[in-house]
Design an enzyme around this catalytic site. Sequence first.
Site, mmCIF file in Angstrom:
data_model
loop_
_atom_site.group_PDB
_atom_site.id
_atom_site.type_symbol
_atom_site.label_atom_id
_atom_site.label_comp_id
_atom_site.label_asym_id
_atom_site.label_seq_id
_atom_site.Cartn_x
_atom_site.Cartn_y
_atom_site.Cartn_z
ATOM 1 N N ASP A 182 3.304 -2.467 -8.640
ATOM 2 C CA ASP A 182 2.941 -1.055 -8.599
ATOM 3 C C ASP A 182 1.771 -0.858 -9.563
ATOM 4 O O ASP A 182 1.835 -1.306 -10.710
ATOM 5 C CB ASP A 182 4.145 -0.217 -9.026
ATOM 6 C CG ASP A 182 3.968 1.265 -8.794
ATOM 7 O OD1 ASP A 182 2.901 1.803 -9.164
ATOM 8 O OD2 ASP A 182 4.895 1.897 -8.266
ATOM 9 N N GLU A 237 6.123 9.479 -1.766
ATOM 10 C CA GLU A 237 4.677 9.479 -1.976
ATOM 11 C C GLU A 237 3.898 8.803 -0.855
ATOM 12 O O GLU A 237 2.822 9.255 -0.492
ATOM 13 C CB GLU A 237 4.337 8.816 -3.309
ATOM 14 C CG GLU A 237 4.806 9.617 -4.504
ATOM 15 C CD GLU A 237 4.454 8.957 -5.823
ATOM 16 O OE1 GLU A 237 3.877 7.857 -5.828
ATOM 17 O OE2 GLU A 237 4.773 9.557 -6.862
ATOM 18 N N HIS A 241 9.745 1.545 1.375
ATOM 19 C CA HIS A 241 9.542 0.612 0.273
ATOM 20 C C HIS A 241 10.687 0.703 -0.727
ATOM 21 O O HIS A 241 11.345 1.718 -0.849
ATOM 22 C CB HIS A 241 8.195 0.820 -0.427
ATOM 23 C CG HIS A 241 7.956 2.191 -0.966
ATOM 24 N ND1 HIS A 241 7.643 3.263 -0.169
ATOM 25 C CD2 HIS A 241 7.962 2.666 -2.239
ATOM 26 C CE1 HIS A 241 7.463 4.341 -0.919
ATOM 27 N NE2 HIS A 241 7.660 4.002 -2.187
#
Length: 130
Positions: A29, A88, A93
């Site tokens: 990330d 988002e 995920h």
Amino acid sequence: MATIFSKIAAGEIPSYKVAEDERHFAFLDINPMTRGHVLCIPRREVDYIFDLDDDEFAALHVFSKRVATAMKKALGCKRVGVAVLGMEVPHAHIHLVPLNTEADMDFRAPKLQLDPAEMKQIADSIAAAL
């Protein structure tokens, strides 16, 4: 139109790849909660994780388990936390977050800003532990 995660998995957008197979892709990330925060995605674009068929859902979790095991080994954390938010990016995920305390899993906390060299070192160390 492909999501940003599909573009990352296809190599169209650079990432700090940790692992991949024919059906999944895992990468750091870029706004991590903790050092080594990884996202695991199915290559097939599905917005909501519970819209994956049973085989895809199970396979994504088994892939994520492999990545989490490597993360624990490479990073020396106490646990690897798992979260599915999906608010988002409209691409299913799983967040894998290295934990040393429960506070490490606070999505409201300020995110870390790590330099590219450190991101690459983290990704390489997790990949090597696979």
